[in-house]
Design a protein around this motif. Sequence first.
Motif, short mmCIF file in Angstrom:
data_model
loop_
_atom_site.label_atom_id
_atom_site.label_comp_id
_atom_site.label_asym_id
_atom_site.label_seq_id
_atom_site.Cartn_x
_atom_site.Cartn_y
_atom_site.Cartn_z
N CYS A 91 0.83 -1.21 0.00
CA CYS A 91 0.00 0.00 0.00
C CYS A 91 0.86 1.26 0.00
CB CYS A 91 -0.93 0.00 1.21
SG CYS A 91 -2.18 -1.31 1.21
N LEU A 92 1.97 1.23 0.73
CA LEU A 92 2.85 2.40 0.80
C LEU A 92 3.51 2.70 -0.54
CD1 LEU A 92 4.70 1.96 4.22
CD2 LEU A 92 2.85 3.53 3.69
N THR A 93 3.86 1.67 -1.28
CA THR A 93 4.65 1.86 -2.50
C THR A 93 3.81 1.77 -3.78
OG1 THR A 93 5.19 -0.51 -2.50
CG2 THR A 93 6.76 1.00 -1.44
N PHE A 94 2.49 1.60 -3.65
CA PHE A 94 1.66 1.46 -4.85
C PHE A 94 1.71 2.71 -5.72
CE2 PHE A 94 -2.46 1.82 -7.07
CZ PHE A 94 -2.35 0.69 -7.86
N HIS A 95 1.71 3.88 -5.09
CA HIS A 95 1.77 5.13 -5.87
C HIS A 95 3.07 5.20 -6.66
CE1 HIS A 95 2.76 9.44 -6.45
NE2 HIS A 95 1.47 9.54 -6.73
N ASP A 96 4.18 4.83 -6.03
CA ASP A 96 5.47 4.83 -6.73
C ASP A 96 5.46 3.82 -7.88
OD1 ASP A 96 6.50 6.78 -5.07
OD2 ASP A 96 7.28 5.31 -3.63
N GLU A 97 4.82 2.69 -7.66
CA GLU A 97 4.72 1.68 -8.71
C GLU A 97 3.98 2.23 -9.93
OE1 GLU A 97 2.22 -2.40 -9.57
OE2 GLU A 97 2.90 -2.01 -7.52
N VAL A 98 2.88 2.92 -9.69
CA VAL A 98 2.11 3.51 -10.78
C VAL A 98 2.95 4.53 -11.54
CG1 VAL A 98 0.10 4.92 -11.38
CG2 VAL A 98 -0.12 3.08 -9.69
N GLU A 99 3.66 5.39 -10.80
CA GLU A 99 4.46 6.43 -11.41
C GLU A 99 5.64 5.88 -12.20
OE1 GLU A 99 4.02 9.74 -11.53
OE2 GLU A 99 2.07 9.54 -10.53
N ARG A 100 6.28 4.84 -11.66
CA ARG A 100 7.52 4.36 -12.25
C ARG A 100 7.32 3.25 -13.28
NH1 ARG A 100 8.39 8.43 -10.45
NH2 ARG A 100 9.73 9.04 -8.74
N PHE A 101 6.24 2.49 -13.16
CA PHE A 101 6.08 1.34 -14.05
C PHE A 101 4.82 1.39 -14.92
CE2 PHE A 101 9.17 -0.35 -11.10
CZ PHE A 101 9.97 -1.15 -11.91
N TRP A 102 3.70 1.87 -14.36
CA TRP A 102 2.46 1.82 -15.11
C TRP A 102 2.33 2.96 -16.11
CZ3 TRP A 102 -0.04 -2.48 -15.43
CH2 TRP A 102 -0.03 -3.38 -14.36
N LYS A 103 2.74 4.16 -15.71
CA LYS A 103 2.63 5.30 -16.61
C LYS A 103 3.67 5.18 -17.72
CE LYS A 103 0.59 8.71 -13.49
NZ LYS A 103 0.72 10.05 -12.88
N GLY A 104 3.21 5.26 -18.94
CA GLY A 104 4.11 5.08 -20.08
C GLY A 104 4.70 3.70 -20.12
N PHE A 105 3.88 2.68 -19.80
CA PHE A 105 4.37 1.31 -19.69
C PHE A 105 4.97 0.83 -21.00
CE2 PHE A 105 3.65 -3.25 -20.30
CZ PHE A 105 4.39 -3.75 -19.25
N ALA A 106 6.15 0.25 -20.88
CA ALA A 106 6.82 -0.39 -22.01
C ALA A 106 7.40 -1.70 -21.51
CB ALA A 106 7.92 0.51 -22.57
N PHE A 107 7.09 -2.77 -22.21
CA PHE A 107 7.52 -4.08 -21.73
C PHE A 107 9.04 -4.21 -21.79
CE2 PHE A 107 8.83 -8.46 -22.48
CZ PHE A 107 8.24 -9.11 -21.40
#
Length: 235
Positions: free
Chosen positions: A33-49
């Motif tokens: 829960c603490l790091t979910f926002h960072d996950e979205v910012e670093r991995f989900w936004k502009g996702f590239a495999f």
Amino acid sequence: MPTYTLNVSFLQGVQANRYSALAGFVVLYYDYCLTFHDEVERFWKGFAFSWGSALFFINRYFSLLGPIPAIVEYFGSPSAAWSVTSSKDVTEDVIPSLQNWPICALYLTDQQANHSAIAWGCMMAFDTLVFILTVNKTISSHNTWKGSLFHVMLRDGSIYYGIMALTNVANIITFLVVAPSAKGLYTITANVTASIIISRLMLNLRTQVRQMSPPVLPISLGIAVETDSQTICSA
């Protein structure tokens, strides 16, 4: 096979094992829960495999789903399942009145504990080898200056190795010296700790990569963009 009776120390060992597991599960989901926002910012936004992102998500979400059977094992009431899956010898010889328990008997024999200790010792040796290779690669590349990607890898890798070494040593000790009902007391904690640290290491690396990437300036024909008190004009 040795015989253990249902005494107070045995029950205390089982309870200590369960509370240790509970603490690990709480930390795992709380850290998510603490790091979910960072996950979205670093991995989900502009996702590239990439292999890095794939391994990150595998570690991240298998770690969240994997403990579910363990939670059932530690805190469920599987007396019907026990009667189907267990052997008569274990029920009669190890814990004579196990069928009256509302929970699984979380114990290991000495032989099982020794095998587990060897397995965890091999994992610790592998972590040590990876850490040594990381340090050697960083030094040989002359990229230890602050702010570089190798510096982040060395810093976070050192933290990861130090924490995991302490956790693994503590876990190995519990396999070898504590009562049968408390052997492997820190197994869940060790697994959770490894997963959390790997996730945070990947998030830190992504943050560092973004900071090192040059900014994209919205310059187009006939438009001037003011950056750092200077005017950059397009040709």
